[in-house]
Write a protein that holds these residues in place. Structure first.
Motif, mmCIF file in Angstrom:
data_model
loop_
_atom_site.group_PDB
_atom_site.id
_atom_site.type_symbol
_atom_site.label_atom_id
_atom_site.label_comp_id
_atom_site.label_asym_id
_atom_site.label_seq_id
_atom_site.Cartn_x
_atom_site.Cartn_y
_atom_site.Cartn_z
ATOM 1 N N THR A 47 15.924 -9.207 10.281
ATOM 2 C CA THR A 47 17.331 -9.609 10.378
ATOM 3 C C THR A 47 17.502 -10.647 11.494
ATOM 4 O O THR A 47 18.195 -11.656 11.317
ATOM 5 N N GLU A 74 16.936 -6.479 3.414
ATOM 6 C CA GLU A 74 16.882 -5.134 2.843
ATOM 7 C C GLU A 74 16.436 -5.177 1.379
ATOM 8 O O GLU A 74 15.825 -4.241 0.879
ATOM 9 N N ARG A 150 25.440 -4.973 12.553
ATOM 10 C CA ARG A 150 24.106 -4.579 12.984
ATOM 11 C C ARG A 150 23.985 -3.054 13.023
ATOM 12 O O ARG A 150 24.913 -2.365 13.426
ATOM 13 N N GLY A 151 22.858 -2.576 12.560
ATOM 14 C CA GLY A 151 22.652 -1.125 12.509
ATOM 15 C C GLY A 151 23.324 -0.478 11.309
ATOM 16 O O GLY A 151 23.376 0.752 11.191
ATOM 17 N N SER A 153 22.636 0.074 8.262
ATOM 18 C CA SER A 153 21.956 0.935 7.284
ATOM 19 C C SER A 153 22.233 2.415 7.550
ATOM 20 O O SER A 153 22.234 3.229 6.627
HETATM 21 N N1 ASP Z 1 18.791 -4.772 9.209
HETATM 22 C C1 ASP Z 1 20.066 -4.579 9.831
HETATM 23 C C2 ASP Z 1 19.956 -4.796 11.344
HETATM 24 O O1 ASP Z 1 18.894 -5.118 11.837
HETATM 25 C C3 ASP Z 1 20.677 -3.238 9.509
HETATM 26 C C4 ASP Z 1 19.924 -2.041 10.014
HETATM 27 O O2 ASP Z 1 18.736 -2.127 10.335
HETATM 28 O O3 ASP Z 1 20.541 -0.973 10.085
HETATM 29 O O4 ASP Z 1 20.932 -4.688 12.034
#
Ligand code: ASP
Ligand code: ADP
Ligand code: MG
Length: 405
Positions: A47, A74, A150-151, A153
C-alpha cells in the motif's frame, strides 16, 4: 461447527512462503469442521509503494483514482491465496469488495461501510468452500471503488463477521495479542488476555495501531467477539469483548501514544464571546479535525488559544490561523510539529482518584514537560515534546507497574 472470520495482515501475507503458511492454517480450521471466511490485506509494504507511485506523478491525486490504485494491493493477495488453497486441494473463491458488494458511502480514501450483501458468501460456504475477501475496500452506489482508510482490512473483517453473524472474528498479525503498550517501544510490555471494547476503542483512537478504530466500533456495536492473535506463533491471543461486571478491572490497562499530531497557538486574541468559534470555524470549514483544545484564562482583555491537528494538516491549519489572526487583530501565531501525545487508558480509572497525579509525577521525575492535558472518565492524555515520547511511555509503563499482571 462454527463460522469464523479470519483476517491476515500485510506481514502475514508478505511473501509466497507466508501465503502458503496462511493457506495451511486456513485448511487446518476447515478440517476441524469450521466454516471459514478469510480477509486479507495487501502484501506488506504494497500500500505504501502504491501511494508513493501516485505521489511521484501527482502530488494531490484525486480520491477516486487513488482508490482504484490502492485496492489493487488486496486484489493481488486474494487471488494468490485462493490459488494456493486450490493447489493444496481446498475449494476457494476470491472476492474483491465490489464483487461481494460491500456497499460504502462515497468518501474516497476513508469510506464507511453501509451494507454487505452476504448472498454469494453464504452460498459458497454451503458448498464447503473457503471464501477469500479483499480487505480495505468496497464500492459506492455508483460502482466506484472505495477504500476504508489505513488499517481498513480490520474493519472489513469485523463488518463481515457482523453481517454473517460469525462466532468469532480473528485478527492474525505480527504480534500475539494486544499489549499494555506497543511492544516495539517497551520490550517489557505485557500481553493482555482480555480487554473491553471501550478500552480498546480508546487505545485505538489514541494511537495503538494494532486495530483500526472503526473495526472496534463495529465489534462493539454488533457485539462481535474479536480476537487478536499471531500468525506465526500458537496461543490464545487477546479477546476484546463487552465489559464483564463480575470481573475485576485493572486500574490501567494500557498506554497509547501518537506522533501524528501538531500543535498551533494563537496569542493575544481579544477575549470576547464567540472567539473560539471564530478561530476553529475556518479550520473546520477546511475539513481539518481538531483534537485537543486549550483556552487560557483571559488577562488584559486578551487570551491565548491552543489546539492540535493531524500533522498532515499542520501547514494548511497554520495558513488559516494566520489569516484569522490578522482578522481578529491577534498578536501572534506559532506552532510546533514535533509533539507527541501519550495516554493512559483504563476502565478501572473511573473509580480511582489520583491517577492523573501519579502520571504527572512520573513524567516530572524524568524532567518531561507537559504542554497540554485532556481527560475523560477512562483516559488521561498529555502532549509532550516528541523527543521525550519513548522515555515518557517507558516511565509511565514502569510507574503503573504494567509489566506485572
Ligand atoms: N493495506 C491497507 C493498509 O496498509 C489496509 C490494511 O492493511 O488493513 O493500510
Ligand atoms: P497488520 O499488518 O497485521 O494489520 P499492524 O502493523 O497494523 O499489523 O498492527 C500490528 C502492530 O501494532 C504491531 O506490530 C505493534 O507494533 C503495533 N502496536 C501498537 N500498539 C500496540 C499494542 N498496544 N499491542 C500490540 N501491538 C501494538
Ligand atoms: Mg493493521
Amino acid at each position: 461447527m462454527s463460522l469464523i472470520v479470519q483476517k491476515y495482515g500485510g506481514t502475514s501475507v508478505g511473501s509466497v512462503e507466508r501465503i502458503k503458511e496462511v493457506a495451511k492454517k486456513v485448511i487446518d480450521f476447515r478440517n476441524q469442521g469450521h466454516d471459514v471466511v478469510v480477509v486479507v490485506s495487501a502484501m506488506s509494504g504494497e500500500t505504501n509503494r502504491l501511494i508513493d507511485l501516485a505521489k511521484q506523478l501527482n502530488d494531490r491525486p484525486r480520491g477516486r483514482e487513488l482508490d482504484v490504485l490502492l485496492s489493487t494491493g488486496e486484489q493481488v493477495t486474494i487471488a494468490l491465496l485462493s490459488m494456493t488453497l486450490q493447489q493444496m486441494g481446498m475449494a476457494a473463491t476470491s472476492y474483491t469488495g465490489s464483487q461481494v458488494r460491500i456497499l460504502t458511502d462515497n468518501a474516497h480514501n476513508k469510506a464507511r461501510i453501509v451494507e454487505i450483501d452476504d448472498k454469494n458468501i453464504r452460498a459458497d460456504l454451503k458448498q464447503g468452500k473457503v471464501v477469500v475477501v479483499a480487505g480495505f475496500q468496497g464500492c459506492d452506489d455508483n460502482g466506484n471503488i472505495t477504500t476504508l482508510g489505513r488499517g481498513g482490512s480490520d474493519t472489513t473483517a469485523v463488518a463481515l463477521a457482523a453481517a454473517l453473524n460469525a462466532d468469532e472474528c480473528q485478527i492474525y498479525t505480527d504480534v500475539d495479542g494486544v499489549y499494555t503498550t506497543d511492544p516495539r517501544v517497551v520490550p517489557e510490555a505485557r500481553r493482555l488476555d482480555h480487554i473491553t471494547f471501550e478500552e480498546m476503542l480508546e487505545m485505538a483512537s489514541l494511537g495503538a495501531k494494532v486495530l483500526q478504530i472503526r473495526s472496534v466500533e463495529f465489534a462493539s456495536k454488533y457485539n462481535v467477539p474479536l480476537r487478536v492473535l499471531s500468525s506465526f506463533t500458537e496461543g490464545g491471543g487477546t479477546l476484546i469483548a463487552a465489559e464483564d461486571p463480575l470481573m475485576e478491572q485493572a486500574l490501567i490497562s494500557g498506554i497509547a501514544f501518537n506522533r501524528d499530531e501538531a500543535k498551533l497557538t494563537i496569542l493575544g486574541v481579544p477575549d470576547h464571546p464567540g472567539v473560539a468559534s471564530q478561530i476553529l470555524g475556518p479550520i473546520a470549514a477546511e475539513n481539518i479535525e481538531v483534537d485537543m483544545i486549550i483556552q487560557n484564562t483571559g488577562h488584559d482583555a486578551t487570551t491565548d488559544f491552543t489546539f492540535t491537528v493531524h500533522r498532515n494538516d499542520y501547514q494548511s491549519a497554520l495558513t488559516i490561523l494566520q489569516q484569522t489572526a490578522d482578522k481578529l487583530g491577534a498578536r501572534e501565531v506559532n506552532g510546533d510539529e514535533h509533539i507527541a501525545k501519550i495516554s493512559v487508558v483504563g476502565v478501572g480509572m473511573r473509580s480511582h482518584a489520583g491517577i492523573a497525579n501519579s502520571m504527572f509525577t512520573a513524567l516530572a521525575d524524568e524532567n518531561i514537560n507537559i504542554s497540554m492535558i485532556s481527560t475523560s472518565e477512562i483516559k488521561i492524555s498529555v502532549v509532550v515534546d516528541e523527543k521525550y515520547l519513548e522515555l515518557g511511555v517507558r516511565a509511565l509503563h514502569k510507574a503503573f507497574n504494567l509489566e506485572q499482571a
